[in-house]
Design an enzyme around this catalytic site. Sequence first.
Site, PDB file in Angstrom:
ATOM      1  N   MET A  85      -1.341   5.634  13.254  1.00  0.00           N
ATOM      2  CA  MET A  85      -1.572   5.995  11.753  1.00  0.00           C
ATOM      3  C   MET A  85      -2.186   4.771  11.156  1.00  0.00           C
ATOM      4  O   MET A  85      -3.205   4.772  10.912  1.00  0.00           O
ATOM      5  CB  MET A  85       0.031   6.141  11.140  1.00  0.00           C
ATOM      6  CG  MET A  85       0.588   7.543  11.843  1.00  0.00           C
ATOM      7  SD  MET A  85      -0.405   9.045  11.182  1.00  0.00           S
ATOM      8  CE  MET A  85       0.785  10.317  12.059  1.00  0.00           C
ATOM      9  N   CYS A  86      -1.060   3.852  10.761  1.00  0.00           N
ATOM     10  CA  CYS A  86      -1.941   2.834   9.768  1.00  0.00           C
ATOM     11  C   CYS A  86      -2.508   1.775  10.566  1.00  0.00           C
ATOM     12  O   CYS A  86      -3.426   1.234   9.931  1.00  0.00           O
ATOM     13  CB  CYS A  86      -0.539   2.142   8.891  1.00  0.00           C
ATOM     14  SG  CYS A  86       0.317   3.473   7.565  1.00  0.00           S
ATOM     15  N   VAL A  87      -2.081   1.442  11.721  1.00  0.00           N
ATOM     16  CA  VAL A  87      -2.759   0.704  12.546  1.00  0.00           C
ATOM     17  C   VAL A  87      -4.142   1.179  13.000  1.00  0.00           C
ATOM     18  O   VAL A  87      -5.232   0.453  12.553  1.00  0.00           O
ATOM     19  CB  VAL A  87      -2.080   0.310  13.664  1.00  0.00           C
ATOM     20  CG1 VAL A  87      -2.886  -0.624  14.715  1.00  0.00           C
ATOM     21  CG2 VAL A  87      -0.744  -0.548  13.477  1.00  0.00           C
ATOM     22  N   LYS A 147       0.865  -1.186   0.147  1.00  0.00           N
ATOM     23  CA  LYS A 147      -0.009  -0.134   0.070  1.00  0.00           C
ATOM     24  C   LYS A 147       0.954   1.296   0.163  1.00  0.00           C
ATOM     25  O   LYS A 147       2.116   1.301   0.221  1.00  0.00           O
ATOM     26  CB  LYS A 147      -0.835   0.029   1.353  1.00  0.00           C
ATOM     27  CG  LYS A 147      -0.189   0.257   2.518  1.00  0.00           C
ATOM     28  CD  LYS A 147      -1.306   0.309   3.667  1.00  0.00           C
ATOM     29  CE  LYS A 147      -0.569   0.081   4.848  1.00  0.00           C
ATOM     30  NZ  LYS A 147       0.420   1.431   5.153  1.00  0.00           N
ATOM     31  N   THR A 181      -6.716   1.630   9.590  1.00  0.00           N
ATOM     32  CA  THR A 181      -6.772   0.245   9.229  1.00  0.00           C
ATOM     33  C   THR A 181      -7.941  -0.341  10.129  1.00  0.00           C
ATOM     34  O   THR A 181      -9.197  -1.011   9.595  1.00  0.00           O
ATOM     35  CB  THR A 181      -5.864  -0.881   9.123  1.00  0.00           C
ATOM     36  OG1 THR A 181      -4.826  -0.241   8.065  1.00  0.00           O
ATOM     37  CG2 THR A 181      -6.290  -2.317   8.814  1.00  0.00           C
TER      38      THR A 181
END
Length: 215
Positions: free
Chosen positions: A143-145, A110, A148
């Site tokens: 952020m990404c955790v 990603k 998601t």
Amino acid sequence: MTNENETTATTETATATAPLVEIAPNSALLIIDVQQGFDDADFWGPRNNPAAEANIAALMDAWQETGRPLVLVQHASRTPGSVLAPDRPGYALKEFVAERAGRAALHVTKSVNSSFYGTPDLADWLTAQGVGQLVVAGIQTNMCVETTARMAGNLGYEVLVPLDATHTFDLAAEAGPDAPRLTADQLATATAVNLQGGGFARIVTTESLVTAARA
């Protein structure tokens, strides 16, 4: 200065009165962006939770031992100068993850925060596999955790986030000495409140997940 005990206390507080964790036979473990570039302290600044990597490894081992699906997510940054750019050494997975990568059922690449906007399409794969429960761990917590996990909750998945299997870095709203700033532990606490308080996910511990998976 960050404090591992603060992150642990946050997780324990969030789970102290929670019922026991139940892990579905096909629960998918998403390991997000555990890449070598995040070891660059000069680039990122102070981090929290030095136990994150050991906890991530424990989860990966438990999922492999019990035959549950493992999904690896890797960030290919498009930001100029990023240590996570595909042509930089920091793009590579950390060694302990790379050693276990052969066990992965899916490897998503990603360039944004959400693992659901990557290649191959994560939601399509989960639907094809009949997966309804996700465990989300990795870097960065806020952020990404978190992104998601939020999106997974919106899509109707049951989402479990072991906060102690994530870490992040101190963050300022903008450059300059007077800019608002939160420590990595403060950001992790905010993520826990956002996800569980907002109904997106349940905050749990690595130990509770490993125990439930092997039960």
